[in-house]
Design an enzyme around this catalytic site. Structure first.
Site, PDB file in Angstrom:
ATOM      1  N   HIS A 119       0.852  -1.185   0.000  1.00 50.92           N
ATOM      2  CA  HIS A 119       0.000   0.000   0.000  1.00 50.92           C
ATOM      3  C   HIS A 119       0.886   1.233   0.000  1.00 50.92           C
ATOM      4  O   HIS A 119       2.018   1.197   0.479  1.00 50.92           O
ATOM      5  CB  HIS A 119      -0.900   0.011   1.240  1.00 50.92           C
ATOM      6  N   ALA A 162      12.897 -22.341   7.512  1.00 45.46           N
ATOM      7  CA  ALA A 162      11.573 -22.196   8.125  1.00 45.46           C
ATOM      8  C   ALA A 162      11.481 -20.909   8.934  1.00 45.46           C
ATOM      9  O   ALA A 162      12.418 -20.527   9.637  1.00 45.46           O
ATOM     10  CB  ALA A 162      11.276 -23.396   9.012  1.00 45.46           C
ATOM     11  N   ARG A 182      18.780 -13.742   5.584  1.00 46.87           N
ATOM     12  CA  ARG A 182      20.122 -13.420   5.088  1.00 46.87           C
ATOM     13  C   ARG A 182      20.811 -14.712   4.668  1.00 46.87           C
ATOM     14  O   ARG A 182      20.556 -15.782   5.246  1.00 46.87           O
ATOM     15  CB  ARG A 182      20.944 -12.681   6.143  1.00 46.87           C
TER      16      ARG A 182
END
Length: 189
Positions: A119, A162, A182
């Site tokens: 947005h 995960a 990272r």
């Protein structure tokens, strides 16, 4: 404006102004996606029927080698492309207005979220939508609960650990983890 026109605008990365004709088509298409997802998630379906519903959702053929474990939702549906031999585990949510491309041989873990819209930051334009595609390369593994944010490309053979939040591109043949994700190592061989 037609769906084809809207897809051209979205794929060009043009801002969709809140309340505009393009926004209205987006909302109508989203309602259809919710209907199809509702049927997909309404109970057990044989794998062939799951692929039929996924094809109906995306408006594109789905290869017989694709496996999807419901529940699954897509905000829009019509801007998803899925390669061959892709596995999408249960609980995934795709916000695909900006475009999601998943390459061949990918593994998408439980509860993965792929987002392709932002947005506008300015309060007066907060309802405006800014599309940016997500590209998942070939043979990528997204671990459970991974979130991939708009505009990200994940390179071929990469692994995302995960729970990671992917905010920028991940090079091919690397492992990335964390929030923000990272790169922690490269993949040899």
């Amino acid at each position: 404006m037609t769906l084809t026109d809207l897809l051209a605008v979205l794929n060009a990365g043009e801002t969709i102004t809140g309340g505009s004709p393009a926004h209205a088509i987006m909302i109508d298409t989203s309602q259809e996606a919710l209907r199809v997802a509702g049927e997909l998630n309404s109970g057990y379906h044989e794998p062939e029927r799951v692929r039929e519903l996924l094809a109906q959702l995306t408006g594109k053929p789905i290869d017989d080698s694709v496996t999807l474990f419901p529940p699954f939702t897509a905000d829009f549906g019509k801007n998803i492309s899925i390669g061959k031999r892709v596995f999408i585990n249960s609980g995934c949510r795709f916000q695909d207005q900006g475009g999601i491309a998943i390459g061949d041989d990918c593994l998408i873990g439980h509860n993965v979220v792929i987002a392709t819209l932002q947005h506008d930051i300015a309060p007066a334009r907060r309802s405006d939508l800014i599309p940016s595609p997500v590209i998942i390369g070939r043979n990528v593994w997204l671990g459970a609960n991974v979130t991939v944010l708009p505009g990200v490309t994940v390179g071929d053979d990469a692994v995302i650990g995960a729970g990671s939040v992917v905010t920028k591109d991940v090079p091919a043949r690397t492992i990335a983890v964390g929030s923000p994700a990272r790169v922690v190592r490269t993949i040899e061989g």
